[in-house]
Structure formats: C-alpha cells, structure tokens
Design a protein around this motif. Structure first.
Motif, PDB file in Angstrom:
ATOM      1  N   GLU A 140      28.143   2.972   9.595  1.00  9.18           N
ATOM      2  CA  GLU A 140      26.761   2.511   9.586  1.00  9.18           C
ATOM      3  C   GLU A 140      25.889   3.583  10.221  1.00  9.18           C
ATOM      4  N   LYS A 141      24.643   3.628   9.808  1.00 14.60           N
ATOM      5  CA  LYS A 141      23.692   4.643  10.281  1.00 14.60           C
ATOM      6  C   LYS A 141      24.276   6.044  10.097  1.00 14.60           C
ATOM      7  N   LEU A 142      24.717   6.318   8.885  1.00 12.74           N
ATOM      8  CA  LEU A 142      25.466   7.537   8.596  1.00 12.74           C
ATOM      9  C   LEU A 142      24.632   8.795   8.800  1.00 12.74           C
ATOM     10  N   LEU A 143      23.386   8.793   8.362  1.00 14.69           N
ATOM     11  CA  LEU A 143      22.563   9.986   8.533  1.00 14.69           C
ATOM     12  C   LEU A 143      22.256  10.266  10.001  1.00 14.69           C
ATOM     13  N   LEU A 144      22.154   9.218  10.796  1.00 13.72           N
ATOM     14  CA  LEU A 144      21.967   9.423  12.235  1.00 13.72           C
ATOM     15  C   LEU A 144      23.216  10.033  12.865  1.00 13.72           C
ATOM     16  N   CYS A 145      24.388   9.674  12.361  1.00  9.17           N
ATOM     17  CA  CYS A 145      25.629  10.304  12.833  1.00  9.17           C
ATOM     18  C   CYS A 145      25.597  11.803  12.550  1.00  9.17           C
ATOM     19  N   GLY A 146      25.171  12.162  11.358  1.00  5.01           N
ATOM     20  CA  GLY A 146      25.093  13.569  10.995  1.00  5.01           C
ATOM     21  C   GLY A 146      24.060  14.323  11.805  1.00  5.01           C
ATOM     22  N   LEU A 147      22.907  13.709  11.997  1.00  4.83           N
ATOM     23  CA  LEU A 147      21.880  14.335  12.820  1.00  4.83           C
ATOM     24  C   LEU A 147      22.371  14.500  14.252  1.00  4.83           C
ATOM     25  N   GLY A 148      23.091  13.494  14.745  1.00  2.00           N
ATOM     26  CA  GLY A 148      23.648  13.589  16.093  1.00  2.00           C
ATOM     27  C   GLY A 148      24.645  14.727  16.226  1.00  2.00           C
ATOM     28  N   CYS A 149      25.486  14.916  15.200  1.00  2.00           N
ATOM     29  CA  CYS A 149      26.429  16.035  15.221  1.00  2.00           C
ATOM     30  C   CYS A 149      25.691  17.370  15.212  1.00  2.00           C
ATOM     31  N   GLY A 150      24.684  17.483  14.361  1.00  2.00           N
ATOM     32  CA  GLY A 150      23.919  18.720  14.306  1.00  2.00           C
ATOM     33  C   GLY A 150      23.216  19.021  15.619  1.00  2.00           C
ATOM     34  N   VAL A 151      22.632  17.992  16.226  1.00  3.28           N
ATOM     35  CA  VAL A 151      21.961  18.168  17.512  1.00  3.28           C
ATOM     36  C   VAL A 151      22.972  18.533  18.589  1.00  3.28           C
ATOM     37  N   PHE A 152      24.146  17.901  18.585  1.00  2.00           N
ATOM     38  CA  PHE A 152      25.178  18.206  19.576  1.00  2.00           C
ATOM     39  C   PHE A 152      25.577  19.673  19.503  1.00  2.00           C
ATOM     40  N   TYR A 153      25.861  20.169  18.294  1.00  6.16           N
ATOM     41  CA  TYR A 153      26.281  21.562  18.168  1.00  6.16           C
ATOM     42  C   TYR A 153      25.135  22.523  18.461  1.00  6.16           C
ATOM     43  N   THR A 154      23.908  22.130  18.171  1.00  7.12           N
ATOM     44  CA  THR A 154      22.760  22.971  18.514  1.00  7.12           C
ATOM     45  C   THR A 154      22.569  23.037  20.026  1.00  7.12           C
ATOM     46  N   VAL A 155      22.758  21.927  20.715  1.00  8.58           N
ATOM     47  CA  VAL A 155      22.671  21.926  22.179  1.00  8.58           C
ATOM     48  C   VAL A 155      23.809  22.759  22.777  1.00  8.58           C
ATOM     49  N   CYS A 156      24.992  22.693  22.176  1.00 10.03           N
ATOM     50  CA  CYS A 156      26.100  23.549  22.632  1.00 10.03           C
ATOM     51  C   CYS A 156      25.740  25.022  22.455  1.00 10.03           C
ATOM     52  N   LEU A 157      25.116  25.361  21.336  1.00  8.69           N
ATOM     53  CA  LEU A 157      24.664  26.730  21.094  1.00  8.69           C
ATOM     54  C   LEU A 157      23.623  27.139  22.125  1.00  8.69           C
ATOM     55  N   LEU A 158      22.700  26.236  22.435  1.00  5.11           N
ATOM     56  CA  LEU A 158      21.684  26.507  23.446  1.00  5.11           C
ATOM     57  C   LEU A 158      22.332  26.780  24.803  1.00  5.11           C
ATOM     58  N   GLY A 159      23.291  25.942  25.178  1.00  5.80           N
ATOM     59  CA  GLY A 159      23.987  26.142  26.448  1.00  5.80           C
ATOM     60  C   GLY A 159      24.758  27.451  26.498  1.00  5.80           C
ATOM     61  N   ALA A 160      25.433  27.789  25.405  1.00 11.52           N
ATOM     62  CA  ALA A 160      26.168  29.046  25.357  1.00 11.52           C
ATOM     63  C   ALA A 160      25.220  30.237  25.424  1.00 11.52           C
ATOM     64  N   SER A 161      24.065  30.133  24.770  1.00 13.33           N
ATOM     65  CA  SER A 161      23.078  31.219  24.822  1.00 13.33           C
ATOM     66  C   SER A 161      22.551  31.408  26.232  1.00 13.33           C
ATOM     67  N   LEU A 162      22.295  30.304  26.920  1.00  7.83           N
ATOM     68  CA  LEU A 162      21.804  30.395  28.292  1.00  7.83           C
ATOM     69  C   LEU A 162      22.864  30.962  29.230  1.00  7.83           C
ATOM     70  N   LEU A 163      24.113  30.571  29.032  1.00  8.81           N
ATOM     71  CA  LEU A 163      25.182  31.085  29.886  1.00  8.81           C
ATOM     72  C   LEU A 163      25.465  32.560  29.631  1.00  8.81           C
ATOM     73  N   ALA A 164      25.371  32.982  28.379  1.00 10.86           N
ATOM     74  CA  ALA A 164      25.708  34.360  28.038  1.00 10.86           C
ATOM     75  C   ALA A 164      24.591  35.337  28.388  1.00 10.86           C
ATOM     76  N   GLY A 165      23.350  34.972  28.091  1.00 13.79           N
ATOM     77  CA  GLY A 165      22.271  35.926  28.268  1.00 13.79           C
ATOM     78  C   GLY A 165      21.188  35.506  29.234  1.00 13.79           C
ATOM     79  N   GLY A 166      21.212  34.280  29.666  1.00  8.42           N
ATOM     80  CA  GLY A 166      20.191  33.810  30.582  1.00  8.42           C
ATOM     81  C   GLY A 166      18.890  33.413  29.915  1.00  8.42           C
ATOM     82  N   GLU A 167      18.756  33.661  28.629  1.00  4.96           N
ATOM     83  CA  GLU A 167      17.555  33.267  27.911  1.00  4.96           C
ATOM     84  C   GLU A 167      17.920  32.939  26.471  1.00  4.96           C
ATOM     85  N   VAL A 168      17.045  32.189  25.830  1.00  2.00           N
ATOM     86  CA  VAL A 168      17.269  31.799  24.448  1.00  2.00           C
ATOM     87  C   VAL A 168      16.319  32.609  23.568  1.00  2.00           C
ATOM     88  N   ASN A 169      16.867  33.297  22.595  1.00  2.00           N
ATOM     89  CA  ASN A 169      16.069  34.118  21.689  1.00  2.00           C
ATOM     90  C   ASN A 169      16.262  33.603  20.271  1.00  2.00           C
TER      91      ASN A 169
END
Length: 128
Positions: free
Chosen positions: A70-99
């Motif tokens: 149920e709410k399948l598109l929200l599941c997909g959006l949640g996955c995309g947001v989760f991996y984007t937030v992981c990317l944001l965190g990795a960018s901050l840890l690696a370089g200290g800033e997001v570009n």
C-alpha cells in the motif's frame, strides 16, 4: 506507533536495503569490468556509477513496495530520499561541504527518480 508493526516491517526494510545495495554493487562491478576490458572512454565512469546507483534505488524501492502493498509510490519516494540523505551525509563526511551544482546534481536526482521508478513498476505489476 504500534511496536509490533515496526518489528514486522524491519525485516522488509532490511531486505529492500540489501537487495538495492547488492544490485548496485553488482552493476558497479560489471561497469568496472567493461571499462577495464574494452575501449570505452573513462568519461563514462560518472554516468555508469550514477546509473548503477539509480538502479540500486529502483530495486530497493521495488522490494519495499512489494512487501508494503500500500502507498507504493510513497515507498519509492522514501527509498529515494533515504539514499539521497545517505549521499548528503557521505558528502559532508568526505569533504565537509555539499557541492550539488552542475553535473553533480544528477546523482541525487537519479536516486529520487530511481526510487520512484521501482515503486511505479511494482504498482503496475500488482493486481488489485
């Protein structure tokens, strides 16, 4: 929030995460093999990595949406947001800033769209 509901969904979320990361790793290995054993230009590294990450997000979203039912598109959006937030965190840890300007913005967009694509495919395949 009902504690039994959270405990019942955790294995589904872990399975979705494992499938998504596993498929991304396999695609990255296949891309590395292609780049080392063919005459493909090294300029294709970034698009191939972006494609592999988006495909991993799509697989993860498809598995999660299949389990949620149920709410399948929200599941997909949640996955995309989760991996984007992981990317944001990795960018901050690696370089200290997001570009995320110019061509660097393509990966977060690909992760979001990959998640939506995976859940949309699941929604289309689900019999209601």
């Amino acid at each position: 929030v009902d504690d039994t509901l959270v405990r019942a969904q955790t294995p589904c979320q872990l399975a979705a995460f494992g499938c998504g990361v596993g498929s991304c790793m396999l695609l990255l290995a296949a891309c590395a093999f292609l780049l080392t054993h063919t005459a493909l230009p090294l300029g294709l590294v970034r698009p191939m990595a972006c494609m592999a990450a988006a495909a991993g997000a799509a697989v993860s979203a498809a598995v999660l949406a299949h389990h949620c039912r149920e709410k399948l598109l929200l599941c997909g959006l949640g996955c995309g947001v989760f991996y984007t937030v992981c990317l944001l965190g990795a960018s901050l840890l690696a370089g200290g800033e997001v570009n995320w300007q110019g061509s660097n913005v393509m990966l977060p967009i690909a992760l979001l769209l990959g998640g939506l694509l995976g859940s949309a495919v699941t929604a289309l395949r689900t019999n209601r």
